[in-house]
Design a protein around this motif. Structure first.
Motif, PDB file in Angstrom:
ATOM      1  N   VAL B  43      37.199  42.716  37.787  1.00 28.25           N
ATOM      2  CA  VAL B  43      37.572  41.834  38.891  1.00 28.25           C
ATOM      3  C   VAL B  43      39.083  41.740  39.045  1.00 28.25           C
ATOM      4  N   CYS B  44      39.761  41.403  37.956  1.00 34.01           N
ATOM      5  CA  CYS B  44      41.204  41.213  38.034  1.00 34.01           C
ATOM      6  C   CYS B  44      41.802  41.279  36.641  1.00 34.01           C
ATOM      7  N   LYS B  45      42.659  42.272  36.424  1.00 36.15           N
ATOM      8  CA  LYS B  45      43.230  42.462  35.093  1.00 36.15           C
ATOM      9  C   LYS B  45      44.228  41.382  34.729  1.00 36.15           C
ATOM     10  N   ARG B  46      44.787  40.775  35.742  1.00 33.08           N
ATOM     11  CA  ARG B  46      45.701  39.662  35.487  1.00 33.08           C
ATOM     12  C   ARG B  46      44.916  38.462  34.939  1.00 33.08           C
ATOM     13  N   GLU B  47      43.775  38.229  35.532  1.00 33.20           N
ATOM     14  CA  GLU B  47      42.908  37.149  35.063  1.00 33.20           C
ATOM     15  C   GLU B  47      42.490  37.411  33.611  1.00 33.20           C
ATOM     16  N   LEU B  48      42.216  38.657  33.327  1.00 34.25           N
ATOM     17  CA  LEU B  48      41.860  39.039  31.964  1.00 34.25           C
ATOM     18  C   LEU B  48      42.986  38.711  30.990  1.00 34.25           C
ATOM     19  N   ALA B 174      50.581  39.715  40.120  1.00 39.58           N
ATOM     20  CA  ALA B 174      49.537  39.188  41.011  1.00 39.58           C
ATOM     21  C   ALA B 174      49.443  40.045  42.264  1.00 39.58           C
ATOM     22  N   LYS B 175      48.236  40.355  42.623  1.00 40.23           N
ATOM     23  CA  LYS B 175      48.017  41.063  43.890  1.00 40.23           C
ATOM     24  C   LYS B 175      46.916  40.330  44.619  1.00 40.23           C
ATOM     25  N   GLU B 176      47.164  40.047  45.871  1.00 41.82           N
ATOM     26  CA  GLU B 176      46.178  39.286  46.641  1.00 41.82           C
ATOM     27  C   GLU B 176      44.853  40.049  46.710  1.00 41.82           C
ATOM     28  N   LYS B 177      43.795  39.390  46.249  1.00 41.53           N
ATOM     29  CA  LYS B 177      42.470  40.001  46.290  1.00 41.53           C
ATOM     30  C   LYS B 177      41.509  39.014  46.932  1.00 41.53           C
ATOM     31  N   PRO B 178      40.390  39.533  47.400  1.00 36.69           N
ATOM     32  CA  PRO B 178      39.429  38.581  47.977  1.00 36.69           C
ATOM     33  C   PRO B 178      38.961  37.547  46.958  1.00 36.69           C
ATOM     34  N   PHE B 179      39.051  37.898  45.684  1.00 34.63           N
ATOM     35  CA  PHE B 179      38.582  36.968  44.646  1.00 34.63           C
ATOM     36  C   PHE B 179      39.549  35.817  44.417  1.00 34.63           C
ATOM     37  N   CYS B 180      40.799  36.031  44.783  1.00 31.30           N
ATOM     38  CA  CYS B 180      41.823  35.033  44.447  1.00 31.30           C
ATOM     39  C   CYS B 180      41.407  33.634  44.872  1.00 31.30           C
ATOM     40  N   GLU B 181      40.836  33.569  46.062  1.00 29.35           N
ATOM     41  CA  GLU B 181      40.559  32.257  46.598  1.00 29.35           C
ATOM     42  C   GLU B 181      39.611  31.441  45.731  1.00 29.35           C
ATOM     43  N   SER B 182      38.699  32.107  45.080  1.00 32.78           N
ATOM     44  CA  SER B 182      37.756  31.356  44.251  1.00 32.78           C
ATOM     45  C   SER B 182      38.121  31.440  42.777  1.00 32.78           C
ATOM     46  N   CYS B 183      39.321  31.917  42.501  1.00 32.59           N
ATOM     47  CA  CYS B 183      39.732  32.100  41.106  1.00 32.59           C
ATOM     48  C   CYS B 183      40.320  30.801  40.561  1.00 32.59           C
ATOM     49  N   ALA B 184      39.958  30.504  39.334  1.00 40.68           N
ATOM     50  CA  ALA B 184      40.465  29.282  38.717  1.00 40.68           C
ATOM     51  C   ALA B 184      41.981  29.342  38.517  1.00 40.68           C
ATOM     52  N   TYR B 185      42.536  30.521  38.490  1.00 36.88           N
ATOM     53  CA  TYR B 185      43.985  30.650  38.292  1.00 36.88           C
ATOM     54  C   TYR B 185      44.754  30.693  39.609  1.00 36.88           C
ATOM     55  N   HIS B 186      44.036  30.466  40.706  1.00 36.31           N
ATOM     56  CA  HIS B 186      44.676  30.660  42.008  1.00 36.31           C
ATOM     57  C   HIS B 186      46.032  29.963  42.118  1.00 36.31           C
ATOM     58  N   ASP B 187      46.053  28.670  41.873  1.00 41.64           N
ATOM     59  CA  ASP B 187      47.290  27.930  42.094  1.00 41.64           C
ATOM     60  C   ASP B 187      48.347  28.285  41.063  1.00 41.64           C
ATOM     61  N   PHE B 188      47.904  28.660  39.912  1.00 43.69           N
ATOM     62  CA  PHE B 188      48.828  29.088  38.873  1.00 43.69           C
ATOM     63  C   PHE B 188      49.485  30.400  39.283  1.00 43.69           C
ATOM     64  N   CYS B 189      48.662  31.330  39.740  1.00 42.41           N
ATOM     65  CA  CYS B 189      49.152  32.639  40.172  1.00 42.41           C
ATOM     66  C   CYS B 189      50.100  32.552  41.350  1.00 42.41           C
ATOM     67  N   TRP B 190      49.709  31.757  42.327  1.00 42.09           N
ATOM     68  CA  TRP B 190      50.420  31.783  43.609  1.00 42.09           C
ATOM     69  C   TRP B 190      51.353  30.608  43.812  1.00 42.09           C
ATOM     70  N   SER B 191      51.587  29.835  42.781  1.00 41.81           N
ATOM     71  CA  SER B 191      52.524  28.710  42.919  1.00 41.81           C
ATOM     72  C   SER B 191      53.911  29.236  43.230  1.00 41.81           C
TER      73      SER B 191
HETATM   74  S1  SF4 Z   1      44.384  34.398  41.558  1.00 41.15           S
HETATM   75 FE1  SF4 Z   1      42.914  35.136  40.031  1.00 41.15          FE
HETATM   76  S2  SF4 Z   1      42.033  36.963  40.990  1.00 41.15           S
HETATM   77 FE2  SF4 Z   1      43.923  36.530  42.106  1.00 41.15          FE
HETATM   78  S3  SF4 Z   1      45.532  37.720  41.075  1.00 41.15           S
HETATM   79 FE3  SF4 Z   1      45.510  35.683  40.131  1.00 41.15          FE
HETATM   80  S4  SF4 Z   1      44.184  35.879  38.354  1.00 41.15           S
HETATM   81 FE4  SF4 Z   1      43.751  37.630  39.705  1.00 41.15          FE
END
Ligand code: SF4
Lengths: 330, 192
Positions: B43-48, B174-191
């Motif tokens: 799904v997302c290596k960053r999330e991993l 971070a790369k915008e993916k369709p999963f981002c929106e439902s990802c628990a790390y969303h706000d952390f990633c995109w802050s």
């Molecule tokens: S928000 Fe989640 S899915 Fe999107 S890049 Fe960050 S860790 Fe990956």
């Protein structure tokens, strides 16, 4: 969500079945909907026991205690299980590395000056001529880039803030003479408003930091080991102009505060209970305002921006991705 | 069996490392891969990376963590959860097949990889050969999944990939993916 509840009356907060209730000294009972609360702010003389503390703990609700004189006196923070050794290790590493610490400190000062400048620009675009202050702030902003030590960065911050506070006497109406920042205790009405507002900013940032696993005592601009949570002091600098100062200007310019809202004794001037109530109400409304966040792609409240700031710093520490401090963009 | 050690001169192949530490608790630098890590790898290596560093998620985040939730509620057929060494936890149907629930049509590959990993693990570590079922609760469809030479390779490549992500000092950007929106790390990633 994430509401703050302010309690001004005297009495006790207690756990009652599955709720928290306030029983005032004149035996009035009020239930506090704490399910969605971020924190309780206690301004009056309040008794509480361990039962209510563990209940609040279970619900992740903080309790910030506001005393007299210096306003903020302490917090009872929920445990919440947000601990991460890794985060604290990285936090300390960055602190210990002079170059790294300096970089974060400069970034915080840079953002603070930007946010002060935004307020000055706002009034400059109205009826005031504040060019010289804008110039002064621009020069401080240049200086901060080359500040070599954290001490120097602190110095630049202080002189920027002095220049910025210089406009208050121009903007505020007669009867609200400022004459520079004095605290501990505040010596006039404006200073007491700023002190109270800043302590609200501070308490809200303490809550925001607590929602991450950051250690609130390890800081970059301020020296850790001061009496307070020094990381909250760091981040508070960024938000004071947006929160405290705008609320002060708004309330005073609209004539929403009168002499009755202040208590002057000896050389201290402090807000009365109703004064605090008026201020807190406006402050909470400001926290609830929303703004489209360009990266999160949704509207977020000003209060959430505090949380976002803690995330940004934490992310920087854990990933090495650059930290760019909060700069008002609207 | 997995002759990939040569690609990493001087280093143990992560697949071997995983097998060694799964078979022997005393291995010095243990390397674990959970089923969820397999999903994140797809799904997302960053999330991993976040997950592996115990970057805690914001508990108040209204976004439900993908998959796991659906898994528990949308599928009520009898199955047993089998926890093996506390490392993997496959679900078994009454007939002994390993079942993995596909939470949504976008997440079928992550679920398949996780299932394949379970089958691979059971085969290599525990020494039992199992068949798998990929279940689609809403569509009431099921798909048999078997370990083949080809997808064995896929599992082992994923293990190596996971090793590289987890060992890295920094997460993939971070790369915008369709999963981002439902990802628990969303706000952390995109802050940002
Ligand atoms: S928000 Fe989640 S899915 Fe999107 S890049 Fe960050 S860790 Fe990956």
């Amino acid at each position: 969500m994430n509401d703050n509840y302010h309690i001004f009356s005297d009495g006790r907060v207690e756990r009652h079945n599955d709720t928290v209730r306030l029983v005032t000294d004149d035996d009035e009972k009020k239930y506090l909907p704490i399910e969605n609360a971020e924190a309780l702010f206690l301004h009056g003389q309040i008794d509480f026991n361990t039962r209510v503390i563990s209940f609040l703990d279970d619900h992740g609700v903080a309790m910030h205690v506001f005393g007299w004189n210096d306003y903020y006196s302490g917090s009872i923070m929920p445990e919440r299980g947000q601990t991460s050794g890794q985060t604290v290790v990285e936090q300390v590493r960055a602190y210990d590395d002079e170059a790294h610490r300096g970089k974060i400190a400069r970034e915080i000062v840079d953002g603070s000056i930007h946010n002060m400048r935004a307020n000055v620009t706002y009034y400059d675009n109205r009826d005031y001529d504040l060019d010289s202050t804008l110039d002064a702030l621009d020069r401080r902003r240049e200086e901060i880039q080359s500040a070599e030590s954290v001490e120097e960065a602190m110095g630049v911050e202080a002189s920027a803030r002095r220049a910025y506070y210089g406009i208050f006497d121009q903007i505020l109406p007669e009867g609200f003479v400022f004459g520079g920042r004095k605290y501990n205790p505040p010596n006039n009405k404006v200073n007491s408003l700023i002190s109270f507002g800043n302590s609200l900013v501070y308490a809200n940032i303490v809550s925001a930091i607590r929602a991450t696993a950051l250690d609130p005592t390890i800081s970059y601009l301020h020296e850790p080991g001061e009496r307070r949570y020094s990381l909250a002091l760091d981040l508070a600098d960024l938000f004071k102009p947006v929160l405290t100062d705008r609320v002060v200007f708004r309330l005073v310019n609209r004539g929403q505060l009168s002499d009755d809202d202040f208590d002057s004794e000896m050389n201290a001037c402090l807000l009365t209970e109703t004064g605090r109530e008026t201020f807190s109400k406006e402050f909470e409304q400001t926290l609830d305002r929303t703004i489209e966040h360009p990266r999160l792609n949704r509207k977020v409240s000003y209060q959430y921006l505090l949380r976002v700031e803690a995330y940004k710093l934490k992310k920087h520490l854990l990933t090495g991705e650059p930290y760019e401090s909060f700069e008002r963009w609207w | 069996m997995s002759g990939h050690a040569d690609e990493r001169t001087g280093e143990t192949d992560p697949v071997n490392l995983l097998l060694e530490s799964a078979r022997d608790e005393a291995v010095e630098s243990p390397f674990h891969v959970t089923g969820v890590m397999m999903q994140y790898y797809e799904v997302c290596k960053r999330e991993l990376w976040f997950e592996s560093r115990d970057v805690e998620i914001d508990r108040e985040n209204p976004n439900v963590v993908r998959g796991t939730h659906v898994d528990e509620t949308a599928y009520d057929e009898k199955r047993r959860n089998l926890s093996i060494d506390g490392r993997i936890a496959p679900d078994l149907l009454d007939d002994g097949r390993v079942v993995e629930v596909k939470p949504s049509s976008t997440l079928v590959e992550p679920a398949r990889l996780q299932l394949l990993y379970y089958l691979w693990y059971l085969d290599r570590v525990v020494g039992v050969e199992k068949e798998g079922v990929l279940a689609h609760p809403t569509e009431r469809k099921r798909e048999s999944v078997e370990l083949t030479d080809e997808n064995e390779q896929q599992v082992e490549d994923a293990i190596r990939g996971i090793y590289d992500v987890v060992r890295s000092d920094t997460p993939p950007p971070a790369k915008e993916k369709p999963f981002c929106e439902s990802c628990a790390y969303h706000d952390f990633c995109w802050s940002c």
